[in-house]
Design an enzyme around this catalytic site. Structure first.
Site, PDB file in Angstrom:
ATOM      1  N   SER A   1       1.853   0.885  -4.932  1.00 23.56           N
ATOM      2  CA  SER A   1       0.971   0.572  -3.803  1.00 23.56           C
ATOM      3  C   SER A   1      -0.424   0.121  -4.214  1.00 23.56           C
ATOM      4  CB  SER A   1       0.868   1.778  -2.866  1.00 23.56           C
ATOM      5  OG  SER A   1       2.036   1.893  -2.094  1.00 23.56           O
TER       6      SER A   1
ATOM      7  N   SER B   1      -1.716   3.654   3.416  1.00 20.99           N
ATOM      8  CA  SER B   1      -0.838   2.917   2.499  1.00 20.99           C
ATOM      9  C   SER B   1       0.413   2.422   3.214  1.00 20.99           C
ATOM     10  CB  SER B   1      -0.445   3.792   1.297  1.00 20.99           C
ATOM     11  OG  SER B   1       0.037   3.001   0.240  1.00 20.99           O
TER      12      SER B   1
ATOM     13  N   LYS C   1      -1.492  -3.115  -2.765  1.00 21.56           N
ATOM     14  CA  LYS C   1      -2.130  -3.256  -1.451  1.00 21.56           C
ATOM     15  C   LYS C   1      -3.626  -3.511  -1.559  1.00 21.56           C
ATOM     16  CE  LYS C   1       1.545  -0.582   0.609  1.00 21.56           C
ATOM     17  NZ  LYS C   1       2.084   0.775   0.675  1.00 21.56           N
TER      18      LYS C   1
END
Length: 414
Positions: free
Chosen positions: A94, A157, A97
């Site tokens: 993640s 997230s 992101k």
């Protein structure tokens, strides 16, 4: 594989982690970061490598961290202060992101997006609430504002938020990945390839620790209006409150971002920024063994960095550090100095040397403030930063008669 912790985690950290359990729904509590909902085809990747010291200019070396790759960067200069295996492309989970949120932030800055624009949640973007991936829990076919989507990406997230904004901005997640890679190239991220907006596993989806630090630095520098979101501890959407997974936000008031990540392939990852006494450091930890380990190692790396490095001012802003020759001007020279204050980050207690490089073929007219060279700072024989040198005065071009004479003398080399 068990990894040796660098020191005992303060009791406050344990309370902070426990406190975060008050925020999410039961489904959210069970959700790993960007873990795929598909059944596993292979066993989980091995935990992080054994502790190994990194490279640094500090006498005595850098700390040994049980992570596959790690890096410490000075924010102001972008100089890497210490690292281990910084250029290996690894699954970023993640941490991906950060690029998704950065593109949203830049679109908001440019006016391509507005905070209150509505983003529709497609079947492809929707999270079903199975607890197998990180979600903002956007309802299917519903609409959410861009600013809520941005918070859902950064704080929660959310894979659903990331996919929805990707489709909104580029028509598809595949199209958005092309935008991500174009931006990565522009920023100088040379060991990165994005395939999706979430960090869900894909063999071709990789990023290096150095590249992720470059991205973090760009977010802090370019997204000043939106950067405070990275330090928000919780966000509530659709009546579901979720806490930020960056544990250091609860225990270290100097930490103000950025992003956590986890998949079986990537291990536990963390990119962090901390500012103390006017100096900001960025850390990247990739592929360590647990959420607590990534926090422990980040805390240790920040502590080591702030203890072993300091800010230095090689040249005062008003000092003239060189004199550049000017051809065909009413004056034959012009002073060179800094246009803005300049500091560098160096190993604590080490002297700083400077060298001046001026343009050799400067011709009038020269405008005050025009860049006419640069100054390079070094410490212990290693460059630690550079700054442009600018003209300290205007130099007008010579009149016709003087100009003719100057051409003649230049021709004969007098």
């Amino acid at each position: 594989m068990n990894t040796k912790r660098l020191y005992i985690l303060p009791l406050a950290f344990a309370f902070a982690i426990a406190a975060t359990s008050l925020f999410p729904s039961p489904a959210a509590l069970a959700a790993p970061h960007a873990k795929s909902a598909a059944p596993k085809k292979h066993p989980a990747a091995a935990p992080a490598a054994a502790p190994a010291a990194g490279q640094t200019a500090v006498a005595g070396g850098a700390p040994a961290l049980a992570a596959r790759s790690w890096l410490l960067m000075d924010f102001d200069s972008g100089e890497v202060l210490a690292s281990s295996n910084p250029d290996e492309p690894l699954p970023p989970a993640s941490l991906t992101k950060m690029m998704t949120s950065y593109l949203v932030e830049q679109a908001l800055r440019s006016g391509k997006l507005k905070k209150e624009d509505l983003v529709t949640v497609s079947q492809n973007a929707w999270c079903r609430g199975s607890g197998t991936e990180s979600c903002m829990y956007l309802p299917l076919n519903a609409q959410a504002t861009v600013i809520d989507i941005l918070r859902g990406i950064i704080i929660q997230s959310g894979n659903d938020a990331s996919k929805a904004i990707a489709e909104h901005m580029a028509g598809s997640e595949e199209g958005f990945a092309k935008l991500m890679n174009a931006e990565a190239k522009r920023l100088g991220m040379t060991h990165t390839n994005f395939v999706n907006a979430t960090g869900l596993p894909d063999p071709a989806h990789k990023a290096s620790a150095r590249d992720l630090a470059i991205l973090a630095r760009a977010i802090i520098r370019d997204s000043t209006e939106y950067y405070p979101i990275y330090s928000e501890r919780e966000f509530k959407y659709n009546n579901i409150k979720q806490g930020n997974r960056n544990a250091l936000l609860y225990t270290d008031p100097t930490v103000d971002g950025l992003k956590t990540g986890h998949t079986d392939e990537a291990g536990y990852c963390l990119v962090t920024s901390s500012k103390r006494n006017g100096m900001r450091l960025i850390t990247v930890i990739l592929n360590t063994s647990s959420a607590q380990a990534r926090a422990d190692q980040t805390r240790a790396l920040l502590g080591w960095g702030f203890s072993n490095f300091e800010k230095a001012t090689p040249i005062q802003p008003n000092a003239v550090v060189g004199t550049a020759k000017v051809s065909f001007g009413k004056a034959e020279t012009v002073g060179a100095g800094l246009g803005t204050p300049w500091t560098v980050t160096v190993p604590r207690g080490q002297p700083v040397q400077t060298s001046v490089q001026l343009k050799p073929d400067l011709e009038a007219p020269v405008t005050k403030g025009a860049v006419i060279g640069k100054v390079v700072a070094s410490s212990n024989g290693k460059p630690v930063g550079e700054a442009p040198l600018v003209a300290q005065a205007d130099v007008e071009r010579s009149g016709l008669m003087l100009l003719a004479w100057q051409h003649v003398t230049k021709w004969f080399g007098k």
